[in-house]
Scaffold this active site. Structure first.
Site, PDB file in Angstrom:
ATOM      1  N   ASP A  53      36.891  39.114  41.712  1.00  0.00           N
ATOM      2  CA  ASP A  53      36.525  40.218  42.633  1.00  0.00           C
ATOM      3  C   ASP A  53      36.019  41.481  41.838  1.00  0.00           C
ATOM      4  OD1 ASP A  53      39.122  41.169  41.736  1.00  0.00           O
ATOM      5  OD2 ASP A  53      40.032  41.158  43.622  1.00  0.00           O
ATOM      6  N   SER A  54      36.140  41.498  40.739  1.00  0.00           N
ATOM      7  CA  SER A  54      35.423  42.372  39.922  1.00  0.00           C
ATOM      8  C   SER A  54      34.147  42.387  40.163  1.00  0.00           C
ATOM      9  CB  SER A  54      35.803  42.192  38.345  1.00  0.00           C
ATOM     10  OG  SER A  54      35.621  40.876  37.814  1.00  0.00           O
ATOM     11  N   GLU A 195      48.073  41.647  33.209  1.00  0.00           N
ATOM     12  CA  GLU A 195      47.225  42.818  32.926  1.00  0.00           C
ATOM     13  C   GLU A 195      47.588  43.979  32.696  1.00  0.00           C
ATOM     14  OE1 GLU A 195      43.072  44.834  34.821  1.00  0.00           O
ATOM     15  OE2 GLU A 195      44.011  43.143  35.777  1.00  0.00           O
TER      16      GLU A 195
END
Length: 277
Positions: A53-54, A195
């Site tokens: 979705d980046s 992350e």
């Protein structure tokens, strides 16, 4: 077997990733958003391509991942799946479920997960969150859809965090992340992205799980690594986070090529007789 079939490599599966963890083989993963890049990355030997979705940031220019829709994710995913299929066919394709496509209810999450899988034929989906989405992960995996988890800094929760700083640096949050990782594994996830968390914590999580961990800003002890393709290619001059290693400076290369083209057009040096009919 025809020549085309002989050129195809063994497709990476969830089972293969699990074997890689147990055999100590590192997993390589990069984002991809279009057909051409998917072909290049599959040819390069990537184990996993993430339709992230980046794309909301690097493809559409938004400041967060939140605006991207299911329809837009499906568009990118279809292109990437076609690219892998038309190349070696080896890389696994994982697709992010976008913001609010799985958070409202289990029924809606299951419906959206099925929609994404059916419309482009990817291999798995990725969801952000810990125990709060465990039931959703279980429902999706129970119907046969593989799920990759995502813990630590979760971009879909950026307004809750207020910044993109390292997560789980303190004891309570670190303990919660470790617990969440185990819960998501028990819910049926086949891997988890970690992350921007301390490398020591990432190592502990990796040791505690039987499924692979894929790090992004989480140290070398993870079972694999993932980065955004635009970042390693140096396409964004303004974005240089500590966890990114830049392998090329395509921003400069592309700008130089475009300037040469502009100059050739203005000077009537393009097209030449050899480039004309």
């Amino acid at each position: 077997m025809n020549k085309s079939a002989q050129q195809k490599s063994a497709h990476v599966t969830t089972r293969r990733l699990l074997d890689m963890k147990h055999n100590g083989e590192k997993i390589s993963m990069l984002t991809a958003y279009d057909y051409t890049m998917a072909r290049i990355l599959d040819r390069a030997g990537l184990d996993v391509l993430l339709v992230g979705d980046s794309a909301s940031n690097v493809f559409a220019g938004h400041s967060t991942t939140l605006p991207i829709t299911i329809e837009e994710m499906v568009y990118h995913a279809k292109a990437v799946v076609r690219g892998v299929h038309d190349e070696s066919g080896r890389a696994m394709v994982v697709v992010d479920m976008p913001f609010m496509s799985y958070q409202i209810s289990g029924d809606e999450a299951l419906r959206n997960a099925g929609k994404i899988m059916k419309e482009h034929g990817c291999d798995a989906l990725k969801l952000e969150g810990g125990k709060i989405i465990a039931d959703t992960v279980k429902r999706i995996t129970d119907v046969g859809i593989p799920v990759m988890g995502h813990l630590g800094l979760m971009p879909q929760s950026i307004y809750k965090y207020g910044s993109y700083k390292v997560r789980a640096k303190e004891g309570v949050e670190a303990e919660q992340l470790l617990e969440d990782a185990k819960i998501i594994e028990e819910a049926g996830a086949f891997a988890i992205v970690l992350e921007k968390i301390p490398s020591v914590l990432a190592a502990e999580v990796t040791r505690s799980l039987t499924i692979p961990t894929i790090g992004i800003g989480a140290g070398v002890a993870c079972d694999g690594q993932v980065l955004v393709i635009n970042d390693i290619l140096g396409l964004n001059r303004e974005f240089h986070p500590r966890f990114v290693r830049q392998y090329a400076d395509l921003n400069t290369v592309i700008e130089h090529a475009a300037k040469q083209y502009v100059e050739d057009v203005r000077q009537s040096n393009f097209p030449s007789p050899d480039e004309s009919y």
